[in-house]
Design a protein around this motif. Structure first.
Motif, PDB file in Angstrom:
ATOM      1  N   PRO A 301     172.273 -54.436  20.059  1.00 33.65           N
ATOM      2  CA  PRO A 301     173.548 -54.043  19.454  1.00 33.65           C
ATOM      3  C   PRO A 301     173.455 -52.641  18.854  1.00 33.65           C
ATOM      4  O   PRO A 301     172.425 -52.247  18.322  1.00 33.65           O
ATOM      5  CB  PRO A 301     173.750 -55.096  18.363  1.00 33.65           C
ATOM      6  N   MET A 302     174.541 -51.883  18.974  1.00 36.84           N
ATOM      7  CA  MET A 302     174.635 -50.556  18.375  1.00 36.84           C
ATOM      8  C   MET A 302     175.927 -50.464  17.578  1.00 36.84           C
ATOM      9  O   MET A 302     176.970 -50.933  18.027  1.00 36.84           O
ATOM     10  CB  MET A 302     174.635 -49.462  19.447  1.00 36.84           C
ATOM     11  N   VAL A 303     175.855 -49.857  16.404  1.00 35.76           N
ATOM     12  CA  VAL A 303     177.035 -49.668  15.568  1.00 35.76           C
ATOM     13  C   VAL A 303     177.310 -48.172  15.463  1.00 35.76           C
ATOM     14  O   VAL A 303     176.441 -47.401  15.040  1.00 35.76           O
ATOM     15  CB  VAL A 303     176.832 -50.266  14.158  1.00 35.76           C
ATOM     16  N   LEU A 304     178.522 -47.773  15.864  1.00 38.31           N
ATOM     17  CA  LEU A 304     178.903 -46.362  15.764  1.00 38.31           C
ATOM     18  C   LEU A 304     179.556 -46.098  14.417  1.00 38.31           C
ATOM     19  O   LEU A 304     180.450 -46.843  13.999  1.00 38.31           O
ATOM     20  CB  LEU A 304     179.889 -45.992  16.874  1.00 38.31           C
ATOM     21  N   PRO A 305     179.151 -45.045  13.733  1.00 40.09           N
ATOM     22  CA  PRO A 305     179.740 -44.756  12.425  1.00 40.09           C
ATOM     23  C   PRO A 305     181.160 -44.224  12.565  1.00 40.09           C
ATOM     24  O   PRO A 305     181.482 -43.505  13.516  1.00 40.09           O
ATOM     25  CB  PRO A 305     178.804 -43.698  11.842  1.00 40.09           C
ATOM     26  N   ALA A 306     182.010 -44.573  11.604  1.00 39.26           N
ATOM     27  CA  ALA A 306     183.343 -43.981  11.544  1.00 39.26           C
ATOM     28  C   ALA A 306     183.210 -42.502  11.180  1.00 39.26           C
ATOM     29  O   ALA A 306     182.230 -42.080  10.561  1.00 39.26           O
ATOM     30  CB  ALA A 306     184.187 -44.710  10.496  1.00 39.26           C
ATOM     31  N   LEU A 307     184.192 -41.705  11.566  1.00 41.71           N
ATOM     32  CA  LEU A 307     184.127 -40.262  11.326  1.00 41.71           C
ATOM     33  C   LEU A 307     184.009 -39.951   9.840  1.00 41.71           C
ATOM     34  O   LEU A 307     183.320 -39.000   9.457  1.00 41.71           O
ATOM     35  CB  LEU A 307     185.356 -39.575  11.919  1.00 41.71           C
ATOM     36  N   ARG A 308     184.670 -40.745   8.981  1.00 40.19           N
ATOM     37  CA  ARG A 308     184.618 -40.480   7.546  1.00 40.19           C
ATOM     38  C   ARG A 308     183.221 -40.639   6.975  1.00 40.19           C
ATOM     39  O   ARG A 308     182.953 -40.209   5.851  1.00 40.19           O
ATOM     40  CB  ARG A 308     185.591 -41.405   6.809  1.00 40.19           C
ATOM     41  N   MET A 309     182.306 -41.281   7.736  1.00 34.32           N
ATOM     42  CA  MET A 309     180.939 -41.481   7.281  1.00 34.32           C
ATOM     43  C   MET A 309     180.008 -40.369   7.767  1.00 34.32           C
ATOM     44  O   MET A 309     178.818 -40.400   7.474  1.00 34.32           O
ATOM     45  CB  MET A 309     180.407 -42.832   7.791  1.00 34.32           C
ATOM     46  N   ARG A 310     180.535 -39.388   8.503  1.00 30.08           N
ATOM     47  CA  ARG A 310     179.679 -38.422   9.180  1.00 30.08           C
ATOM     48  C   ARG A 310     179.614 -37.055   8.507  1.00 30.08           C
ATOM     49  O   ARG A 310     179.048 -36.108   9.072  1.00 30.08           O
ATOM     50  CB  ARG A 310     180.142 -38.272  10.630  1.00 30.08           C
ATOM     51  N   GLY A 311     180.149 -36.933   7.297  1.00 23.42           N
ATOM     52  CA  GLY A 311     179.989 -35.708   6.528  1.00 23.42           C
ATOM     53  C   GLY A 311     180.478 -34.463   7.243  1.00 23.42           C
ATOM     54  O   GLY A 311     181.610 -34.395   7.723  1.00 23.42           O
ATOM     55  N   GLU A 312     179.604 -33.461   7.336  1.00 30.82           N
ATOM     56  CA  GLU A 312     179.974 -32.164   7.892  1.00 30.82           C
ATOM     57  C   GLU A 312     180.209 -32.187   9.402  1.00 30.82           C
ATOM     58  O   GLU A 312     180.647 -31.198   9.976  1.00 30.82           O
ATOM     59  CB  GLU A 312     178.913 -31.113   7.558  1.00 30.82           C
ATOM     60  N   ASP A 313     179.931 -33.325  10.043  1.00 32.03           N
ATOM     61  CA  ASP A 313     180.285 -33.447  11.465  1.00 32.03           C
ATOM     62  C   ASP A 313     181.785 -33.266  11.676  1.00 32.03           C
ATOM     63  O   ASP A 313     182.223 -32.843  12.759  1.00 32.03           O
ATOM     64  CB  ASP A 313     179.874 -34.824  12.007  1.00 32.03           C
ATOM     65  N   ILE A 314     182.576 -33.600  10.657  1.00 34.52           N
ATOM     66  CA  ILE A 314     184.029 -33.461  10.767  1.00 34.52           C
ATOM     67  C   ILE A 314     184.397 -32.008  11.034  1.00 34.52           C
ATOM     68  O   ILE A 314     185.154 -31.688  11.960  1.00 34.52           O
ATOM     69  CB  ILE A 314     184.721 -33.974   9.489  1.00 34.52           C
ATOM     70  N   VAL A 315     183.830 -31.101  10.240  1.00 31.88           N
ATOM     71  CA  VAL A 315     184.116 -29.677  10.407  1.00 31.88           C
ATOM     72  C   VAL A 315     183.514 -29.167  11.714  1.00 31.88           C
ATOM     73  O   VAL A 315     184.126 -28.369  12.438  1.00 31.88           O
ATOM     74  CB  VAL A 315     183.574 -28.875   9.207  1.00 31.88           C
ATOM     75  N   LEU A 316     182.314 -29.636  12.036  1.00 34.54           N
ATOM     76  CA  LEU A 316     181.649 -29.231  13.278  1.00 34.54           C
ATOM     77  C   LEU A 316     182.498 -29.598  14.496  1.00 34.54           C
ATOM     78  O   LEU A 316     182.706 -28.784  15.414  1.00 34.54           O
ATOM     79  CB  LEU A 316     180.275 -29.899  13.373  1.00 34.54           C
ATOM     80  N   LEU A 317     183.022 -30.814  14.510  1.00 33.15           N
ATOM     81  CA  LEU A 317     183.855 -31.263  15.631  1.00 33.15           C
ATOM     82  C   LEU A 317     185.180 -30.510  15.670  1.00 33.15           C
ATOM     83  O   LEU A 317     185.643 -30.109  16.750  1.00 33.15           O
ATOM     84  CB  LEU A 317     184.111 -32.767  15.505  1.00 33.15           C
ATOM     85  N   ALA A 318     185.798 -30.318  14.501  1.00 33.19           N
ATOM     86  CA  ALA A 318     187.066 -29.595  14.465  1.00 33.19           C
ATOM     87  C   ALA A 318     186.901 -28.185  15.021  1.00 33.19           C
ATOM     88  O   ALA A 318     187.737 -27.708  15.801  1.00 33.19           O
ATOM     89  CB  ALA A 318     187.602 -29.547  13.030  1.00 33.19           C
ATOM     90  N   GLN A 319     185.816 -27.527  14.646  1.00 31.04           N
ATOM     91  CA  GLN A 319     185.574 -26.172  15.139  1.00 31.04           C
ATOM     92  C   GLN A 319     185.325 -26.179  16.645  1.00 31.04           C
ATOM     93  O   GLN A 319     185.786 -25.279  17.362  1.00 31.04           O
ATOM     94  CB  GLN A 319     184.380 -25.552  14.409  1.00 31.04           C
ATOM     95  N   ARG A 320     184.624 -27.206  17.141  1.00 34.42           N
ATOM     96  CA  ARG A 320     184.374 -27.302  18.575  1.00 34.42           C
ATOM     97  C   ARG A 320     185.703 -27.478  19.337  1.00 34.42           C
ATOM     98  O   ARG A 320     185.929 -26.820  20.360  1.00 34.42           O
ATOM     99  CB  ARG A 320     183.428 -28.462  18.877  1.00 34.42           C
TER     100      ARG A 320
END
Length: 458
Positions: A301-320
């Motif tokens: 089993p694998m659990v994917l984290p929600a975006l709100r749990m990913r910290g600065e990944d939010i800005v990284l993805l938005a910029q991408r």
């Protein structure tokens, strides 16, 4: 000549497996107990080990550890399969996990694959810097955990169950598993079980014969045949009817299925990666997922984290996403500082899908090169003077998600004191602690789960 080691305390099973190994071009060594298996490993490291875990003379996991150390492929064949055993075995480097009685055609395919490669396929590995993995982007610690899990499970043939909220990228995980496996040159077929009409899904999965029903004027190959040799991704697995879940379980166990309108079985070699946006245990309790199918799918089993749990990944993805829009449109737009801050504060209930759409809207509506904060969604969290003692729920949010958010918010409000939290929520400390353990296992941030003297009473 490739070498095969068989560990099983049943003489008849050992001989059947040995005969099959010789047919596939192996030299064969046999062991009826852990001690004999370890001796055989020292005498000649095998290319492949077929091992039962429940054998005399010790823990079969010890053989798995030693076999992995000498770079042997390991396949567990057992009549006592559990999810805990499967996960523990995989962590030790086991490549597959089969439940008795084993489909011999499927095992023959596996033996021939190993004989052809004479060694392990290379494991998938994250790119340098751990920022990218396949089509996934993120450098947060929770995503590094996901990357490591994919790299570990991809080279095997194990079924994988991916659990995550809508929009977290479950199909991207399935694609990464496929690309990191020996099946990468074969088809990857993605199926949304919730998007197919219930009366058509069996036909789409397994195909039909000509004349099997009105309008069936030709033979039709289903998803399993189209994915033969490759990977089949079954999204929203809990939307599949119970009757079809029984048939899916049989395919997973035997590697065979029947088209609609015939009684002739067809062999297939398909790796299944399933996904759901529900907690699987709750889906079983709610009658949405068969328990036996759940245990067969959740070998890893694998659990994917929600975006709100990913910290600065939010800005990284938005910029991408903005960089891609700039490249396509020949522009040089940028986010304002206020827009970036609002990105950080937003809950993103729709996860990466919602973020991508928000960036697209802001890009289209921007009147200059700077994307204004007013074009970015407001946060559903308590912010900008909001009440920190309130939890805002979305219409349509699942009861499980609402429970989780309320419990964790109350725990935070109580300063992490679980007795007080349980009292405020009107539940027993044991019930609260069980919930918190489940949330921690699912990858959510649960502060001080095992800390504090108060836990001794729970």
């Amino acid at each position: 000549m490739p070498h095969l080691l068989i560990l099983d305390d049943d003489d008849l099973i050992r001989e059947i497996l040995a005969d099959l190994g010789r047919e596939c071009g192996y030299s064969v060594a046999q062991a009826a107990c852990v001690k004999d298996a370890l001796i055989q490993l020292d005498m000649r490291p095998p290319d492949l080990v077929l091992a039962d875990l429940c054998v005399p003379g010790g823990d079969g996991m010890e053989v798995c550890r030693n076999a992995a150390a000498v770079d042997s492929e390991v396949v567990i064949i057992t009549g006592h399969g559990t999810v805990d055993n499967a996960v523990q075995a995989l962590r030790l480097g086991v490549n597959d996990y089969l439940i008795k009685p084993v489909c011999m055609d499927r095992l023959r395919t596996l033996l021939l694959r190993v004989a052809g490669t004479r060694g392990k396929p290379g494991r998938a590995a994250p790119d340098t810097g751990q920022r990218h993995f396949g089509s996934m982007i993120g450098e947060s610690e929770v995503m590094q955990t996901v990357y490591r899990q994919i790299a570990r499970v991809a080279p095997s043939s194990m079924t994988v169950l991916v659990v995550g909220e809508s929009g977290t990228g479950k199909e991207l995980v399935a694609q990464a598993i496929h690309q990191g496996s020996p099946r990468r040159g074969k088809p990857f077929v993605a199926v949304n079980c919730g998007a197919i009409a219930p009366n058509l899904i069996e036909n789409e999965m397994f195909g039909h014969e000509r004349g099997s029903f009105t309008g069936a004027d030709r033979q039709h190959k289903g998803y399993f045949e189209r994915a033969d040799g490759g990977t089949l991704f079954l999204d929203e697995i809990t939307e599949m009817s119970f009757d079809l879940q029984v048939k899916l379980l049989r395919v997973l166990e035997t590697g065979r299925f029947m088209r609609v309108g015939t009684h002739q079985e067809i062999a297939c070699d398909v790796r299944v990666v399933a996904a759901t946006n529900r907690f699987p245990e709750e889906a079983v309790r709610d009658g949405k997922l068969r328990e036996d199918l759940y245990y067969r799918l959740a070998v890893f089993p694998m659990v994917l984290p929600a975006l709100r749990m990913r910290g600065e990944d939010i800005v990284l993805l938005a910029q991408r996403f903005l960089d891609q829009l700039n490249a396509d449109g020949g522009t040089s737009n940028r986010f304002s500082a206020e827009a970036i801050e609002r990105f950080r504060r937003h809950d993103w209930p729709g996860n990466v899908r919602e973020l991508r759409n928000a960036v697209r809207r802001a890009y289209i509506m921007a009147e200059g090169e700077e994307l204004d904060a007013l074009l970015v969604p407001r946060s559903a969290r308590a912010e900008e003077g909001g009440d920190p003692d309130r939890v805002t729920l979305r219409v349509g949010e699942t009861l499980a998600e609402a429970d989780r958010r309320l419990i964790l918010a109350t725990l935070s409000c109580c300063g992490g004191v679980k007795k007080q939290t349980a009292a405020m929520l009107g539940v027993s400390p044991k019930t609260l602690y069980n919930r918190l353990e489940a949330y921690a296992a699912a990858g959510y941030d649960v502060p001080d789960l095992h800390g504090g003297a108060e836990n001794a009473e729970t």
